[in-house]
Scaffold this motif. Structure first.
Motif, PDB file in Angstrom:
ATOM      1  N   GLU A  67      38.877  36.792  35.200  1.00 54.09           N
ATOM      2  CA  GLU A  67      39.201  36.398  34.067  1.00 54.09           C
ATOM      3  C   GLU A  67      40.954  36.101  34.431  1.00 54.09           C
ATOM      4  OE1 GLU A  67      36.834  37.159  30.403  1.00 54.09           O
ATOM      5  OE2 GLU A  67      37.028  39.081  31.513  1.00 54.09           O
ATOM      6  N   SER A  68      41.531  36.716  35.114  1.00 50.17           N
ATOM      7  CA  SER A  68      43.053  36.454  35.363  1.00 50.17           C
ATOM      8  C   SER A  68      43.267  35.376  35.793  1.00 50.17           C
ATOM      9  CB  SER A  68      43.625  37.706  36.151  1.00 50.17           C
ATOM     10  OG  SER A  68      43.299  37.550  37.553  1.00 50.17           O
ATOM     11  N   GLY A  69      42.521  34.534  36.422  1.00 49.12           N
ATOM     12  CA  GLY A  69      42.912  33.215  37.002  1.00 49.12           C
ATOM     13  C   GLY A  69      42.068  32.904  38.141  1.00 49.12           C
ATOM     14  N   THR A  70      41.964  31.579  38.549  1.00 44.06           N
ATOM     15  CA  THR A  70      41.353  31.074  39.846  1.00 44.06           C
ATOM     16  C   THR A  70      42.180  31.452  40.895  1.00 44.06           C
ATOM     17  OG1 THR A  70      42.334  29.102  39.384  1.00 44.06           O
ATOM     18  CG2 THR A  70      40.072  29.190  39.208  1.00 44.06           C
ATOM     19  N   ALA A  71      43.497  31.832  40.860  1.00 39.92           N
ATOM     20  CA  ALA A  71      44.115  32.348  42.047  1.00 39.92           C
ATOM     21  C   ALA A  71      43.531  33.564  42.588  1.00 39.92           C
ATOM     22  CB  ALA A  71      45.388  32.444  41.905  1.00 39.92           C
ATOM     23  N   SER A  72      43.293  34.693  41.842  1.00 41.28           N
ATOM     24  CA  SER A  72      42.906  35.840  42.046  1.00 41.28           C
ATOM     25  C   SER A  72      41.371  35.586  42.866  1.00 41.28           C
ATOM     26  CB  SER A  72      42.511  36.766  40.837  1.00 41.28           C
ATOM     27  OG  SER A  72      41.560  36.247  40.145  1.00 41.28           O
ATOM     28  N   SER A  73      40.564  34.446  42.594  1.00 40.08           N
ATOM     29  CA  SER A  73      39.304  34.490  43.205  1.00 40.08           C
ATOM     30  C   SER A  73      39.617  33.841  44.513  1.00 40.08           C
ATOM     31  CB  SER A  73      38.518  33.439  42.349  1.00 40.08           C
ATOM     32  OG  SER A  73      38.101  34.040  41.483  1.00 40.08           O
ATOM     33  N   VAL A  74      40.603  33.075  44.783  1.00 40.53           N
ATOM     34  CA  VAL A  74      41.131  32.476  45.937  1.00 40.53           C
ATOM     35  C   VAL A  74      41.527  33.633  46.796  1.00 40.53           C
ATOM     36  CG1 VAL A  74      42.649  30.990  47.559  1.00 40.53           C
ATOM     37  CG2 VAL A  74      41.599  30.270  45.089  1.00 40.53           C
TER      38      VAL A  74
END
Lengths: 435, 435
Positions: free
Chosen positions: B91-98
């Motif tokens: 939930e903190s943002g797509t960058a964390s998923s990348v």
């Protein structure tokens, strides 16, 4: 496919070949230029040009010297896609021919080919697709096909595959010069300051000047053709290598190739094109079918033998094409399409020989459909490993035996059953192979 | 083929894709994870995985977050060839998923794919075959298929095609972000120091740090799937693009596609596999042939209509496969092989309906042979431009009309003549094309 890929190949692959065809070839005991010597049904010149084109070489420059007019006449007559450079100074050594040719090239690298050598397209391809620098083609055995009267150039390699030494007098060596090399044009111009040199000396100077020279092992058939004895030995090797196909079945090996082989070797002495051989085999099968269709006992025997002959002749076109380096997709396609019509003609002949009864038509229908389905499955899966068992020569042999023995209907029944079973098996194998 | 060529591709092409599938997709008005949304008969997740594999991506790492267990269950159920990384911090943002995904990769470059985008294999291929650096896929039109509720990321390009700016607020721009990008892993790790960032911000920082970012234009269909309205518009676009084939003839367009189209769209809502559709079409044609074979007037009418239905259904499998990104060589081969047997069943049925007379068998023989020869010529020349005129739907329509009108023999005669003329024409065209 990709942008990155094609760019790299375009930038680096060698596009131009220099074919050295200036020499006389005294050891051939002939006054004709050596490159016009016929080997395996075609002149050395035409074979080299065809093989180079098959390998993807875009421009071929032929350097002529001895009796250049004769060679030019052949080039025009055979419509060979080459450019010609005449080296008036050809007697001073092969280096002068290389220099005469290099002056025509605006390329960084060039393939230099000895005009009196025989080689295969795959080996050329491996050479010209090297990314950079000088590269020599190295044969592993000293006498590839027959004792040569000249001593071959021996090659010594370093552990990394680069050439350490080159010359006939090396005591320790790893292979011999196969007559093909890629050179960096600038390197060659740098080291060639005297004109009266051989191509061997030029390359020795490349090494002496510290120019890197990689090597590629020659894997296919190659030969230095310098005596009539080499020609005969080479033709025997070609025959063994190109005559039979690796996919030949038992009937092809024990029957058909024994009929087609001697005939092909005879025809290689003529200029008969493989396509004409295809048409001849087709015509023989049609005539044989017409004889079978009469239903007359003895004409059916003759027709049956004709079917076997036609089946064997069907191998001649491919043998001719492969041995004389004239194999083409178009020729193979013409052959395969006419084969289908020839098969149908024989089926129809057997139906008519049976009196064209309802039973004969029904089995003829099944036999024709089975034969076509086998060919269809084969064509659809031609890039897979799926191999069908009930091959053409097998089907035709059964048809022929049925005609000869006077039981045409039994031939149709046997082929109808076997062909359709094999076609269904082929469908199953093909679907499994594509899983 | 060549040694130089394959080495280059292996070294540079991107092998790994990171599929970002952690988001919830609130605008979809659904509580299911967005990547499990079905579009064109398959979930976004499965479509992406299939398309990436078709494009040659070797490893696919799926980053999950919202309801990861549901997505994992689907991955297992559908046996998707992917690795899974769960990002608890999604939930903190797509960058964390990348970042979560990049930690799994031992590669220099990586393809990053938005899990809620639809794209084609050819466009992926162009991206991953770039030789080096960061690359963004740029769509030329702002709304590829339907008005999106979010503002797309605009992209401004320099004259050399590299990306100058990226973001929803650019006033001047040359295209929009198509949701696919290749990144240099080191570059990304270098600029991502805060975790609470979007993937957009990471890429903006790449540009701000002076990292080179090339662009590739997206040529195929693509879409950012974020609302039910986009899904509907996208499915219409897919239908137009993948349903009809460019080689469709007149009967396919005016008759068959009008029957197969609505049915395919209906079947896309089910999980029916294209191979099952192939088998169904085959079964319909066999049953229709059995009705025709009775020779009974009304059963022949029913059978004739069944033949038309079977011919139209034959298009459903291909449409299903193409729209749902499940097209495979095996499926196409199964279809083409069963078609041959279905054709033969109809020919046999007409022969039997004519009373299996000698005349009927003779014309049936010619019709069957003609149909198979057309298919054979097509298969042999499938990589050429040769197109045969007397297509399958045409032949089946003539057979059907003959059965419906009660003149089965005339159907056989018409097809026998037309098919054999077309086959001979095909042989001539093919040999000319290969010259």
């Amino acid at each position: 496919m990709g942008e990155g890929r094609s760019t790299v190949v375009k930038e680096n692959a060698v596009r131009v070949a220099l074919l050295l065809a200036a020499g006389r070839g005294l050891r051939m005991r002939s006054t004709r230029p050596k490159v016009l010597r016929r080997v395996g049904g075609t002149t050395l010149l035409e074979r080299s040009v065809r093989v180079l084109r098959q390998a993807g070489v875009e421009r071929i420059i032929v350097v002529l010297g001895y009796r250049a007019d004769d060679v030019v006449a052949t080039i025009k007559d055979r419509k060979l896609p080459v450019e010609v450079v005449v080296n008036p100074d050809w007697e001073s050594g092969t280096a002068s021919s290389v220099l005469a040719g290099l002056s025509q090239i605006g390329e960084r690298r060039c393939l230099v080919v000895m005009g009196d050598h025989v080689f295969e397209a795959d080996d050329v391809r491996r050479l010209i697709q090297t990314p950079a620098g000088n590269v020599a083609a190295v044969g592993r055995s000293e006498q590839p096909v027959a004792e040569s009267s000249t001593r071959p150039n021996r090659i010594r390699l370093r552990d990394d595959g680069s050439v350490a030494g080159l010359g006939p007098d090396l005591d320790e060596y790893d292979g011999v010069d196969a007559g093909l090399s890629v050179v960096d044009v600038q390197d060659v111009l740098l080291v060639t300051y005297r004109e009266r040199e051989s191509w061997l000396e030029v390359r020795q100077q490349l090494l002496a000047h510290g120019c890197e020279m990689q090597s590629r092992e020659v894997r296919g058939l190659w030969a230095d053709v310098d005596t009539p004895e080499t020609v005969r030995a080479l033709e025997r090797s070609m025959w063994r290598r190109y005559g039979p196909k690796p996919t030949d079945g038992v009937i092809a090996r024990v029957l058909n190739r024994r009929i087609s082989g001697p005939l092909t070797r005879l025809l290689l002495r003529t200029r008969l094109s493989p396509d004409v051989a295809t048409a001849l085999a087709f015509a023989v099968t049609l005539i044989a079918a017409a004889l079978v269709a009469t239903g007359d006992t003895w004409l059916m025997v003759a027709g049956g033998l004709g079917v076997v002959l036609g089946s064997a002749l069907d191998g001649v076109d491919g043998e001719l094409a492969r041995v004389s380096a004239r194999a083409s997709r178009r020729g193979a396609t013409l052959d395969t399409l006419l084969d289908r019509y020839a098969d149908l003609a024989v089926v129809l002949a057997l139906v008519l020989a049976t009196g064209a009864t309802r039973t004969a038509w029904a089995w003829g229908f099944a036999a024709a459909v089975g034969c076509l389905l086998i060919s269809y499955v084969h064509a659809v899966g031609r890039d897979t490993d799926v191999r069908l068992l009930f091959r053409r020569e097998f089907r035709l042999l059964i048809f022929a035996l049925a005609a000869i023995s006077g039981f045409p209907l039994w031939g149709l029944i046997a082929v109808a059953i076997a062909a359709n079973v094999d076609a269904v098996r082929g469908v199953a194998l093909l679907l499994r192979a594509l899983r």
